[in-house]
Design a protein around this motif. Structure first.
Motif, PDB file in Angstrom:
ATOM      1  N   ILE A  24       1.573   8.018  13.887  1.00 37.80           N
ATOM      2  CA  ILE A  24       0.776   7.205  12.960  1.00 37.80           C
ATOM      3  C   ILE A  24      -0.241   6.369  13.729  1.00 37.80           C
ATOM      4  CG2 ILE A  24       0.853   5.301  11.297  1.00 37.80           C
ATOM      5  CD1 ILE A  24       3.640   6.390  10.446  1.00 37.80           C
ATOM      6  N   GLU A  25       0.189   5.791  14.855  1.00 40.90           N
ATOM      7  CA  GLU A  25      -0.717   4.942  15.633  1.00 40.90           C
ATOM      8  C   GLU A  25      -1.794   5.760  16.336  1.00 40.90           C
ATOM      9  OE1 GLU A  25       2.042   2.794  18.072  1.00 40.90           O
ATOM     10  OE2 GLU A  25       2.416   1.272  16.518  1.00 40.90           O
ATOM     11  N   THR A  26      -1.486   7.016  16.694  1.00 36.34           N
ATOM     12  CA  THR A  26      -2.434   7.859  17.418  1.00 36.34           C
ATOM     13  C   THR A  26      -3.397   8.577  16.479  1.00 36.34           C
ATOM     14  OG1 THR A  26      -0.731   8.249  19.093  1.00 36.34           O
ATOM     15  CG2 THR A  26      -2.641   9.698  19.144  1.00 36.34           C
ATOM     16  N   ALA A  53       4.037   0.650  10.285  1.00 36.83           N
ATOM     17  CA  ALA A  53       2.878   1.317  10.894  1.00 36.83           C
ATOM     18  C   ALA A  53       1.990   1.938   9.817  1.00 36.83           C
ATOM     19  CB  ALA A  53       3.346   2.385  11.879  1.00 36.83           C
ATOM     20  N   ALA A  54       2.625   2.498   8.785  1.00 35.25           N
ATOM     21  CA  ALA A  54       1.860   3.101   7.686  1.00 35.25           C
ATOM     22  C   ALA A  54       1.100   2.026   6.906  1.00 35.25           C
ATOM     23  CB  ALA A  54       2.795   3.876   6.769  1.00 35.25           C
ATOM     24  N   GLN A  55       1.745   0.917   6.642  1.00 30.39           N
ATOM     25  CA  GLN A  55       1.084  -0.195   5.943  1.00 30.39           C
ATOM     26  C   GLN A  55      -0.117  -0.697   6.731  1.00 30.39           C
ATOM     27  OE1 GLN A  55       1.554  -1.674   2.981  1.00 30.39           O
ATOM     28  NE2 GLN A  55       0.372  -3.558   3.251  1.00 30.39           N
ATOM     29  N   ALA A  56      -0.001  -0.707   8.062  1.00 30.19           N
ATOM     30  CA  ALA A  56      -1.078  -1.207   8.920  1.00 30.19           C
ATOM     31  C   ALA A  56      -2.319  -0.320   8.888  1.00 30.19           C
ATOM     32  CB  ALA A  56      -0.579  -1.344  10.355  1.00 30.19           C
ATOM     33  N   LEU A  57      -2.178   0.919   8.384  1.00 29.54           N
ATOM     34  CA  LEU A  57      -3.342   1.808   8.279  1.00 29.54           C
ATOM     35  C   LEU A  57      -4.327   1.317   7.222  1.00 29.54           C
ATOM     36  CD1 LEU A  57      -1.645   5.343   8.429  1.00 29.54           C
ATOM     37  CD2 LEU A  57      -2.851   4.144  10.269  1.00 29.54           C
ATOM     38  N   ASP A  58      -3.836   0.460   6.316  1.00 33.70           N
ATOM     39  CA  ASP A  58      -4.692  -0.150   5.303  1.00 33.70           C
ATOM     40  C   ASP A  58      -5.269   0.883   4.329  1.00 33.70           C
ATOM     41  OD1 ASP A  58      -5.323  -2.702   4.426  1.00 33.70           O
ATOM     42  OD2 ASP A  58      -7.359  -2.630   5.233  1.00 33.70           O
ATOM     43  N   ILE A 116      -3.238  10.786   8.683  1.00 39.17           N
ATOM     44  CA  ILE A 116      -1.999  10.682   7.898  1.00 39.17           C
ATOM     45  C   ILE A 116      -2.368  10.478   6.435  1.00 39.17           C
ATOM     46  CG2 ILE A 116       0.206   9.491   7.615  1.00 39.17           C
ATOM     47  CD1 ILE A 116      -0.109  10.838  10.368  1.00 39.17           C
ATOM     48  N   GLY A 117      -2.110  11.509   5.616  1.00 40.70           N
ATOM     49  CA  GLY A 117      -2.491  11.430   4.212  1.00 40.70           C
ATOM     50  C   GLY A 117      -1.331  11.246   3.258  1.00 40.70           C
ATOM     51  N   TYR A 118      -0.095  11.317   3.789  1.00 44.50           N
ATOM     52  CA  TYR A 118       1.073  11.365   2.907  1.00 44.50           C
ATOM     53  C   TYR A 118       2.305  11.248   3.796  1.00 44.50           C
ATOM     54  CZ  TYR A 118       3.259  13.204  -1.477  1.00 44.50           C
ATOM     55  OH  TYR A 118       3.947  13.385  -2.654  1.00 44.50           O
ATOM     56  N   LEU A 119       3.381  10.695   3.251  1.00 42.38           N
ATOM     57  CA  LEU A 119       4.624  10.570   4.013  1.00 42.38           C
ATOM     58  C   LEU A 119       5.801  11.160   3.243  1.00 42.38           C
ATOM     59  CD1 LEU A 119       4.472   6.819   5.164  1.00 42.38           C
ATOM     60  CD2 LEU A 119       4.072   8.809   6.613  1.00 42.38           C
ATOM     61  N   HIS A 120       6.696  11.816   3.968  1.00 43.08           N
ATOM     62  CA  HIS A 120       8.030  12.122   3.479  1.00 43.08           C
ATOM     63  C   HIS A 120       9.007  11.302   4.306  1.00 43.08           C
ATOM     64  CE1 HIS A 120       7.258  16.329   1.503  1.00 43.08           C
ATOM     65  NE2 HIS A 120       6.888  15.329   0.748  1.00 43.08           N
ATOM     66  N   ARG A 153       0.815  -1.209   0.000  1.00 47.63           N
ATOM     67  CA  ARG A 153       0.000   0.000   0.000  1.00 47.63           C
ATOM     68  C   ARG A 153       0.859   1.276   0.000  1.00 47.63           C
ATOM     69  NH1 ARG A 153      -5.229  -0.622   0.337  1.00 47.63           N
ATOM     70  NH2 ARG A 153      -6.106  -2.593   1.001  1.00 47.63           N
ATOM     71  N   ILE A 154       2.184   1.098  -0.032  1.00 52.41           N
ATOM     72  CA  ILE A 154       3.109   2.225   0.007  1.00 52.41           C
ATOM     73  C   ILE A 154       3.703   2.452  -1.381  1.00 52.41           C
ATOM     74  CG2 ILE A 154       5.151   3.196   1.118  1.00 52.41           C
ATOM     75  CD1 ILE A 154       2.913   2.623   3.107  1.00 52.41           C
ATOM     76  N   ARG A 155       3.522   3.654  -1.906  1.00 50.67           N
ATOM     77  CA  ARG A 155       4.082   3.992  -3.224  1.00 50.67           C
ATOM     78  C   ARG A 155       5.265   4.935  -3.004  1.00 50.67           C
ATOM     79  NH1 ARG A 155      -1.593   5.706  -5.907  1.00 50.67           N
ATOM     80  NH2 ARG A 155      -1.922   6.336  -3.755  1.00 50.67           N
ATOM     81  N   VAL A 156       6.446   4.443  -3.341  1.00 50.32           N
ATOM     82  CA  VAL A 156       7.683   5.168  -3.030  1.00 50.32           C
ATOM     83  C   VAL A 156       8.067   6.095  -4.177  1.00 50.32           C
ATOM     84  CG1 VAL A 156      10.165   4.841  -2.683  1.00 50.32           C
ATOM     85  CG2 VAL A 156       8.548   3.433  -1.422  1.00 50.32           C
ATOM     86  N   GLY A 157       8.570   7.266  -3.823  1.00 51.98           N
ATOM     87  CA  GLY A 157       9.073   8.206  -4.816  1.00 51.98           C
ATOM     88  C   GLY A 157      10.193   9.048  -4.242  1.00 51.98           C
TER      89      GLY A 157
END
Length: 303
Positions: free
Chosen positions: A208-210, A263-268, A215-219, A10-14
């Motif tokens: 992320i867990e809280t 943790a990000a992947q676990a957000l589904d 969380i809409g996006y990651l750097h 579910r993570i798209r890396v760039g």
């Protein structure tokens, strides 16, 4: 025999122009945009951000041609705002946002990264305003950010993701939580920058867990803890801190990215995770090998 590496499907890396030392639309210390596009594709990335507006071609037809022939797609644009100053800055803010949002949308992206204004100059270190907001400024920040989220969605079909950042008013765990609690989840999401959050003392996994639904996006970024300790002790502004190498190549720094990605992947939910290693200014031949190694490292994490 099965691999122990999780698949982060579910993570798209760039990556982004920032990882090539690009902070400004035009600067003699930066690599030409053609070289950035060649090298980011050569390092194995498929997704990029626009970077400072005007660095990449701002004509959608030309930019589409340049990115598509290199196998690249755009994940987001970036805007800079000072929304705690209230309604008085709205027209100026929208003039800055609208062109960038239009290009972002034309490139097929869905996100607009919103960076708050700095309270001290990132080059000179000159203090521009108080580092702490008043209650009235917090109310303006929340209300105007919600307005931006609504306008950007209605006019351009984009979602805003607000980027906590060193030397801004949305920085520490306390201030990030206060900002999230004060804003409508339907209008305002977060771009969690793991490096900036660690720089300001925060725990990305805990955030992320809280606040997972925000969380809409990651750097993806890391800080060198030894340099960070010096920077904090000496009260060094963010720009000079980057010059000291406070943002470092993974996996040498903190936070560890494997638990953040897990943790990000676990957000589904589908999430972009864009690598940004602040390196302004840097020698032109420095970014590409780092980008190759970082892409390899992220593959070893399952991304």
């Amino acid at each position: 025999m099965t691999s122990s590496v999780p698949t982060l499907n579910r993570i798209r890396v760039g990556s982004a122009p920032d990882s090539w030392g690009v902070w400004f639309p035009d600067d003699p210390q930066q690599v030409p945009w053609q070289r950035f596009l060649d090298e980011v594709a050569g390092a194995g990335y498929e997704w990029i951000e626009l970077g400072p507006y005007g660095y990449l071609p701002s004509d959608p037809a030309r930019l589409t041609e340049e990115t598509s022939r290199r196998g690249l797609k755009v994940s987001a644009g970036t805007v800079f705002t000072g929304l705690h100053h209230g309604p008085a800055v709205w027209e100026k803010t929208w003039a800055h946002v609208s062109d960038i949002a239009a290009l972002t949308r034309a490139m097929g992206a869905e996100h607009l990264v919103v960076i708050p204004s700095f309270w001290r100059d990132d080059k000179t270190g000159r203090v521009l305003e108080d580092s702490t907001l008043t209650p009235a400024q917090w109310r303006d920040l929340a209300a105007q950010t919600e307005r931006l989220g609504r306008e950007v969605r209605e006019r351009h079909g984009l979602k805003i993701v607000v980027h906590p950042h060193a030397d801004t008013h949305i920085d520490s765990e306390e201030n990030v939580s206060r900002f999230l609690d004060a804003t409508d989840p339907d209008l305002v999401s977060l771009c969690l920058d793991t490096g900036h959050y660690a720089y300001c003392g925060g725990d990305s996994v805990k955030l992320i867990e809280t606040y997972g639904e925000r969380i809409g996006y990651l750097h993806l970024k890391q800080v060198d803890p030894e340099i960070l300790a010096e920077v904090v002790a000496d009260e060094v502004p963010f720009g000079p801190a980057v010059g000291r190498g406070v943002m470092c190549e993974p996996p040498a720094g903190v936070p560890a990215l494997e638990p953040v990605l897990a943790a990000a992947q676990a957000l589904d939910v589908e999430l972009f995770a864009i690598v940004e290693q602040d390196m302004y200014p840097c020698p032109p031949d420095k970014p590409f090998p780092i980008a190759q190694r970082t892409r390899g490292f992220l593959r070893s994490c399952g991304a």
